[in-house]
Design an enzyme around this catalytic site. Sequence first.
Site, mmCIF file in Angstrom:
data_model
loop_
_atom_site.group_PDB
_atom_site.id
_atom_site.type_symbol
_atom_site.label_atom_id
_atom_site.label_comp_id
_atom_site.label_asym_id
_atom_site.label_seq_id
_atom_site.Cartn_x
_atom_site.Cartn_y
_atom_site.Cartn_z
ATOM 1 N N ARG A 89 -29.510 1.943 -5.136
ATOM 2 C CA ARG A 89 -27.978 1.091 -5.045
ATOM 3 C C ARG A 89 -28.686 -0.211 -4.190
ATOM 4 O O ARG A 89 -28.730 -0.314 -3.840
ATOM 5 C CB ARG A 89 -27.339 2.225 -4.501
ATOM 6 C CG ARG A 89 -26.841 3.295 -5.107
ATOM 7 C CD ARG A 89 -26.527 2.969 -7.194
ATOM 8 N NE ARG A 89 -25.796 4.213 -6.986
ATOM 9 C CZ ARG A 89 -27.084 4.718 -8.376
ATOM 10 N NH1 ARG A 89 -27.855 4.699 -8.433
ATOM 11 N NH2 ARG A 89 -26.669 5.996 -8.414
ATOM 12 N N ARG B 171 -26.069 14.599 -9.430
ATOM 13 C CA ARG B 171 -24.476 15.279 -10.372
ATOM 14 C C ARG B 171 -24.421 14.507 -11.925
ATOM 15 O O ARG B 171 -25.017 12.937 -12.752
ATOM 16 C CB ARG B 171 -24.045 14.438 -9.335
ATOM 17 C CG ARG B 171 -23.940 14.964 -7.729
ATOM 18 C CD ARG B 171 -22.712 14.259 -7.260
ATOM 19 N NE ARG B 171 -23.776 12.836 -6.385
ATOM 20 C CZ ARG B 171 -22.509 11.860 -5.648
ATOM 21 N NH1 ARG B 171 -22.128 11.873 -5.305
ATOM 22 N NH2 ARG B 171 -23.567 10.672 -5.511
ATOM 23 N N THR C 157 -4.528 7.180 0.086
ATOM 24 C CA THR C 157 -5.563 6.973 1.385
ATOM 25 C C THR C 157 -5.663 5.892 2.161
ATOM 26 O O THR C 157 -6.408 5.722 3.029
ATOM 27 C CB THR C 157 -6.808 6.709 -0.404
ATOM 28 O OG1 THR C 157 -6.990 5.300 -0.719
ATOM 29 C CG2 THR C 157 -7.092 7.728 -0.955
ATOM 30 N N ASP D 166 1.529 -1.539 -0.070
ATOM 31 C CA ASP D 166 0.040 -0.088 -0.017
ATOM 32 C C ASP D 166 0.948 0.891 -0.147
ATOM 33 O O ASP D 166 2.320 1.342 0.987
ATOM 34 C CB ASP D 166 -1.250 -0.288 1.176
ATOM 35 C CG ASP D 166 -2.186 0.796 0.992
ATOM 36 O OD1 ASP D 166 -2.010 1.680 1.032
ATOM 37 O OD2 ASP D 166 -3.339 0.837 0.957
ATOM 38 N N ASN D 167 0.702 2.017 -0.867
ATOM 39 C CA ASN D 167 0.946 3.609 -0.585
ATOM 40 C C ASN D 167 0.936 4.701 0.080
ATOM 41 O O ASN D 167 1.731 5.728 0.272
ATOM 42 C CB ASN D 167 1.377 4.230 -2.277
ATOM 43 C CG ASN D 167 0.175 4.558 -2.660
ATOM 44 O OD1 ASN D 167 -1.106 4.128 -2.454
ATOM 45 N ND2 ASN D 167 -0.001 4.993 -3.774
ATOM 46 N N TYR E 52 -13.996 6.759 -14.546
ATOM 47 C CA TYR E 52 -13.213 5.594 -13.029
ATOM 48 C C TYR E 52 -14.137 3.818 -13.681
ATOM 49 O O TYR E 52 -13.317 3.335 -13.340
ATOM 50 C CB TYR E 52 -14.061 5.570 -12.222
ATOM 51 C CG TYR E 52 -14.099 5.068 -10.951
ATOM 52 C CD1 TYR E 52 -13.025 4.071 -10.287
ATOM 53 C CD2 TYR E 52 -15.452 4.043 -10.445
ATOM 54 C CE1 TYR E 52 -12.715 3.612 -9.523
ATOM 55 C CE2 TYR E 52 -15.592 2.566 -10.052
ATOM 56 C CZ TYR E 52 -13.935 2.303 -8.957
ATOM 57 O OH TYR E 52 -13.813 1.704 -8.168
ATOM 58 N N ALA F 148 -5.785 0.995 -5.924
ATOM 59 C CA ALA F 148 -7.082 1.825 -7.020
ATOM 60 C C ALA F 148 -6.732 3.329 -6.383
ATOM 61 O O ALA F 148 -6.365 3.695 -5.250
ATOM 62 C CB ALA F 148 -8.047 0.937 -7.215
#
Length: 308
Positions: free
Chosen positions: A207, A264, A35, A31-32, A140, A74
């Site tokens: 959703r 949106r 986030t 992991d960088n 995305y 991601a």
Amino acid sequence: MKVLVTGGAGFIGSHIVDRLILEGYEVVVADNLSTGSPANINAESRFYQVDITGDDLQDLFAKEKPEVVIHHAAQADVQVAQREPVFDSMTNILGTVNLLQCCITYNAKKLIYASSAAVYGAPCYLPVDENHPVNPISNYGISKYVPELYIKAFHKNFNLNYTILRYANVYGPRQGLKGEGGVVFLFARRFLAGEPPLIYGDGEQTRDFVFVEDIVNANLLALEQGDGMVINIGTGAQVSVNDLCSRFREIFKSDLRAEYLEPRPGDIKKSVFDISLAKNVLGWQPLVSLETGLRQTIEFYRDIWREV
């Protein structure tokens, strides 16, 4: 079995790491921390702060030689993808290609890839099954779908085994603390602050909300099953944003009313998954109800924000 989890300090990845360790797997985390959070890193894993787009990833593979890779690293913010398509595609597409090349070079047996409902775009029919046309309408969605094509090509050309899991709307503890949060996180934050929740459009958009622990179960099952397949992971239940807001009001015993904003651009109106394949192939089904999942998620944020 040694498993590498990319994005293993992030929301979903860290939950997968915890379960793998609980089940006795040897776990490596990449992991960088752009986030992901150091607080999410399981102390029993071996952690490498590397970026999947960089040369350091090859060094990790050379040292650890994982047998299976669960790929969750991601760029996952839809709005960032719209504003910064080069960054989005470099991370999600080129980063995955770099990972695939490492899998081949160092003889990984299988890749499990976290894909997204965004690859389908606006549904032609409901519920959406795996045969539904792929027609992403966001940057995305494109950057999550193109790696699927590369994964299939690497399978054909190099015999790399894979399972692609397309997630519905995942929610749960650890989401949103760094990066995109999703509507459950945003509602929790507003209700805990005593502020009106914000709804874009009329709130009748639906959703398929799936709890993170159910996502974890699907990944563990995919370690041994679902080879060479694309599988939807959701609940099969449509929930409108207005209904979700009502559930928050009930849990909080609140009379807060939503503030409605302009829709949106590109927001999909209706979405829900057909999860028959996951049930039949993986032997998987969602176990956590929306009510239970929301309460667990809210309690996590209540504790976190009480400490801040």
